[in-house]
Enzyme design. Structure first.
Site, PDB file in Angstrom:
ATOM      1  N   LYS A 175      10.515 -42.557 -31.024  1.00 57.63           N
ATOM      2  CA  LYS A 175      10.514 -43.855 -30.348  1.00 57.63           C
ATOM      3  C   LYS A 175       9.529 -44.794 -31.037  1.00 57.63           C
ATOM      4  O   LYS A 175       8.434 -44.374 -31.446  1.00 57.63           O
ATOM      5  CB  LYS A 175      10.129 -43.627 -28.880  1.00 57.63           C
ATOM      6  N   SER A 211      12.729 -46.293 -20.761  1.00 57.30           N
ATOM      7  CA  SER A 211      12.591 -47.102 -21.956  1.00 57.30           C
ATOM      8  C   SER A 211      12.922 -46.358 -23.252  1.00 57.30           C
ATOM      9  O   SER A 211      13.071 -46.978 -24.301  1.00 57.30           O
ATOM     10  CB  SER A 211      11.167 -47.647 -22.047  1.00 57.30           C
ATOM     11  N   SER A 244      11.159 -42.825 -18.029  1.00 56.31           N
ATOM     12  CA  SER A 244      11.592 -43.331 -19.334  1.00 56.31           C
ATOM     13  C   SER A 244      12.115 -42.271 -20.290  1.00 56.31           C
ATOM     14  O   SER A 244      12.674 -42.616 -21.331  1.00 56.31           O
ATOM     15  CB  SER A 244      10.457 -44.108 -20.006  1.00 56.31           C
TER      16      SER A 244
END
Length: 506
Positions: free
Chosen positions: A77, A158, A182
């Site tokens: 990420k 996210s 997330s």
């Protein structure tokens, strides 16, 4: 005669089979990069590939000793730092020049285990903490990530890009981060396995933060075994992260701890208070699968205090966001001009045409008004939220019902991407309890609701990561509910649904 021909002749003469050549790190990496080039234009999951990826792979192939993740191509990420030319942006143009040239400890551990970091994934900008009216999976740097099961549907956040990249088959595993939902939400909605470890099991150093109380990184993968292998590599103490002081004492080989019979005779609590939202049919099938594997299910119909947990969690996240993000920004290179949350707010206003075109930054502005970590209101909120979610929440439910884990549906199916109204989520499970308490939470594919994936959550107490993974593994091996995506423009275009939307023949 070439060596392989000689070996083949000898094998045939002896009646033994010749093993096929093992894939190399270079071939695995080249294949992953090719899949990214082919698939990413459809779903926009990868912000950038690392131009050094093949060099990393060649170096691994030259080594005599290989780690447990040898040759596994992985994505991380884009709020996690890595050595090399790629910036760590958290999806924001304010960090477009944030080339730190340092590995987060978890990335260094992945490399030591033989993984190849092939690039960075898109995310909800600032890990979805800038606004309450955001569109999950959107960032100014990466644009909008799309769900591979229906391209007009949201892929949650996210850790959006990490979930989509694994679901689409670009890489076998990726790293996400979670403050509250997330990892587990995008894993559930994209039909893969996601594991949020106990907070403190994995270092958060050199990761763009939200909350030192709740942040953690974790694996997102096609299978529980792959997630466990990745967790084994990244778990461990880090002197720079005080929360991990006990990690070395608690970590185990998570992959070797998996047992297909772990559900047999195990008492598990069914979280009826956190179920529904279109998943009832699949949830009942999942519960029957647990019973078939020998689990003893205990119904839990209610839990008090969930709204109070949420109110206090918000106070905690606002205070910690300002303090933790300011501390992180102070460590970034001079090329990053925004050094505080106040600076970021000003940057977004100055670049409103790109940063604020879809939604505002009211959550940033609320956080910027907080009074620091010594504020009595913050301290009281943290004590209250943790107590109600942990000791008087999950732990009490486990103790009073004499169970070792809790299960429930993770999230509803994916909702449409909506640039006007933002995220329109119809419900959610009990993942917030595990997030606030810092306890482990695993989601495993439970099946499809009208062509869209949903997951089954397994939640346990602090440091019980190995057992939670093993319970989920036992369920996974008994059901195999993961289904590959087919990249429909919309789920209404699928052959299962499209005929029912046409006028009836007369």
């Amino acid at each position: 005669m070439k060596l392989r021909t000689l070996l083949l002749a000898a094998a045939l003469a002896s009646g033994t089979a010749l093993a096929a050549p093992q894939p190399s790190a270079q071939s695995n990496t080249a294949a992953a990069l090719q899949r990214i080039r082919a698939l990413n234009p459809k779903v926009n999951a990868v912000i950038a590939t690392d131009p050094t990826a093949l060099d990393q792979a060649r170096a691994l192939d030259r080594q005599k000793a290989h780690g447990a993740l040898y040759g596994m191509p992985m994505l991380i990420k884009d709020n996690i730092e890595s050595v090399g030319p790629l910036p760590t942006t958290a999806g924001s143009l304010a960090l477009a020049q944030n080339v730190t040239n340092r590995d987060a400890p978890l990335v260094a551990r992945l490399r030591a285990a033989g993984a190849v970091i092939v690039g960075k994934t898109n995310l909800s900008e600032w890990a979805n903490i800038r606004s309450d009216n955001s569109i999950s999976g959107w960032s100014a740097v990466g644009g909008q990530t799309r769900n591979p099961y229906a391209l007009n549907r949201n892929s949650c956040g996210s850790s959006t890009g990490s979930g989509v990249a694994v679901a689409a088959g670009m890489v076998p595993a990726a790293i996400g981060t979670e403050t509250d939902g997330s990892i587990t939400c995008p894993a559930s909605i994209n039909g893969i396995v996601g594991f949020k470890p106990s907070v403190g099991l994995v270092s958060r150093s050199r990761i763009v933060p939200i909350s030192h109380s709740q942040d953690t990184a974790g694996p997102m993968a096609r299978t529980v075994r792959e997630a466990a292998m990745v967790l084994s590599a990244i778990a461990g103490s880090d002197p720079a992260d005080p929360a991990t002081a006990e990690a070395d004492r608690h970590k185990v080989d998570y992959a070797n701890s998996l047992a297909p019979t772990s559900l047999r005779g195990t008492r598990i609590g069914v979280m009826r208070f956190a179920s529904g939202f279109g998943t009832d049919g699949l949830f009942e099938q999942a519960l029957q699968a647990l019973r078939n594997q020998g689990a003893i299910l205990v119904e839990i119909k209610k839990m008090e205090g969930r709204q109070e947990i949420g109110r206090n969690e918000h106070i905690v996240l606002m205070a910690e966001l300002k303090a933790d993000l300011n501390a992180y920004l102070a460590t970034t290179p001079p090329s990053v001009r925004s050094r505080t949350l106040t600076d970021l707010i000003a940057f977004n206003r100055a670049h409103a045409a790109t940063e604020l075109a879809l939604f505002d930054q009211e959550t940033f502005e609320t956080a910027d008004k907080t009074r620091g970590l010594e504020d009595p209101d913050y301290k009281k909120a943290r004590e209250t939220s943790y107590r109600l979610a942990g000791p008087e929440g999950i732990d009490r439910l486990l103790r009073e019902n004499n169970v070792v884990a809790l299960v429930g549906p993770t999230m509803p199916p994916a909702w449409p991407i909506d640039a006007v109204n933002g995220d329109q989520i119809s419900g959610g499970g009990a993942g917030g309890l595990a997030a606030v308490a810092g306890y482990p939470h695993l989601t495993v594919p439970m099946g499809l609701v009208k062509g869209l994936p949903v997951g089954l959550s397994f939640i346990g107490t602090k440091w019980d990561d190995a057992r939670i993974l093993s319970l989920g593994y036992s369920y996974e091996q008994a059901t195999h509910r993961r289904v590959d995506p087919r990249f429909y423009p919309s789920i209404e275009d699928s052959p299962e649904i499209a005929p029912h939307l046409r006028p009836a023949a007369r």
